[in-house]
Scaffold this active site. Structure first.
Site, PDB file in Angstrom:
ATOM      1  CG  HIS A  61     -11.395   7.968  -5.199  1.00  0.00           C
ATOM      2  ND1 HIS A  61     -10.312   7.785  -5.765  1.00  0.00           N
ATOM      3  CD2 HIS A  61     -11.401   7.748  -4.014  1.00  0.00           C
ATOM      4  CE1 HIS A  61      -9.437   6.794  -4.747  1.00  0.00           C
ATOM      5  NE2 HIS A  61     -10.127   7.057  -3.896  1.00  0.00           N
ATOM      6  CG  ASP A  78      -8.673   8.362  -8.596  1.00  0.00           C
ATOM      7  OD1 ASP A  78      -9.387   9.266  -8.427  1.00  0.00           O
ATOM      8  OD2 ASP A  78      -8.641   7.293  -7.954  1.00  0.00           O
ATOM      9  N   GLY A 127      -2.971   3.313   4.608  1.00  0.00           N
ATOM     10  CA  GLY A 127      -2.965   4.672   3.969  1.00  0.00           C
ATOM     11  C   GLY A 127      -4.211   5.302   3.391  1.00  0.00           C
ATOM     12  CB  SER A 145      -7.834   7.461  -1.754  1.00  0.00           C
ATOM     13  OG  SER A 145      -8.305   6.149  -1.791  1.00  0.00           O
ATOM     14  N   GLY A 146      -5.264   9.300  -2.301  1.00  0.00           N
ATOM     15  CA  GLY A 146      -4.804  10.506  -2.706  1.00  0.00           C
ATOM     16  C   GLY A 146      -3.255  10.787  -2.255  1.00  0.00           C
TER      17      GLY A 146
END
Length: 245
Positions: free
Chosen positions: A67, A112, A202, A204-205
């Protein structure tokens, strides 16, 4: 003021129909990381200022969440992203590979995971290093100590320029399914329920690191811990195939 910030920022996840990244996960609390103590971290930023986290898995490959789907420049070797640090290496993305079965809605995401091929190979040194991937898919027992890090928000409308980090623990998969009915075996939960102050903001990813291995990718979560991470070990065949491109 810090205590007020913790109260205001109990949200792990921010849903916004106006953003391209509706599942941009945000983790609350934590502390500033020792500069360059996580040399695998990647800072992803698009021209409009949207950011995600990521991590270096090969000299020319960065892993992140599916995403995180904007046109990013990738910075490796950073601690303070607003300074022109001599340690930094900046790249554009040559190849962008989203998992073919990635799916997202307002409450969950599946598959994801995304791989970014950089326009050139990173120079590995004391500031830029590869993070190891698991050798196989495996279950992590409840309470396994892990950590996450990122450059996202720490207080309501303030994001630090420096990398922040926090410790989390793996949360029992069966119990987590009570909180996330759509949870599947390709995902893992981590966090300390009832202790949101143990977390830091933090992006995403970013990686869920357990015993020096990237076991998960920050994906999504409810207003309070635990949060959901993509289980990296499940995707090893796809990762290996994609990185041959």
């Amino acid at each position: 003021m810090w205590r007020l910030c913790q109260v205001l920022l109990l949200l792990i996840l921010s849903f916004s129909s106006a953003q391209t990244d509706p599942l941009r996960s945000q983790i609350v609390g934590g502390h500033e990381a020792k500069p360059h103590s996580r040399p695998y971290m990647a800072y992803l930023e698009d021209p409009e200022g949207y950011i995600c986290g990521g991590f270096l898995v090969a000299p020319q490959w960065v892993m992140t969440a599916a995403h995180c789907n904007r046109t990013y420049r990738v910075i490796l070797g950073a601690h303070n992203t607003r300074l022109n640090e001599t340690s930094q290496q900046v790249f554009t993305v040559k190849g962008n590979y989203e998992h073919p079965y990635y799916y997202i809605d307002k409450k969950s995401a599946s598959n994801d995971i995304r791989l970014l091929k950089l326009d050139s190979k990173a120079t590995l040194n004391g500031y830029v290093q590869i993070l190891r991937l698991p050798q196989s898919e495996r279950d992590l027992s409840h309470g396994t100590p892990c950590s996450v890090a990122g450059w996202g928000l720490v207080c309501k409308d303030w994001a630090p320029d420096t990398l922040f980090e926090t410790n989390v623990a793996i949360y029992d998969h069966r119990q987590c399914r009570d909180l996330y009915p759509n949870l599947d075996d390709e995902q893992v939960c981590a966090g300390r329920p009832g202790e949101p102050a143990n977390s830091s903001m933090g992006d995403s990813g970013g990686p869920l690191v357990c015993n020096g291995v990237a076991e998960g990718i920050v994906s999504y979560g409810n207003p309070c811990p635990p949060a959901v991470y993509t289980r990296v070990g499940h995707y090893l065949p796809w990762i290996k195939k994609t990185m041959k491109l």
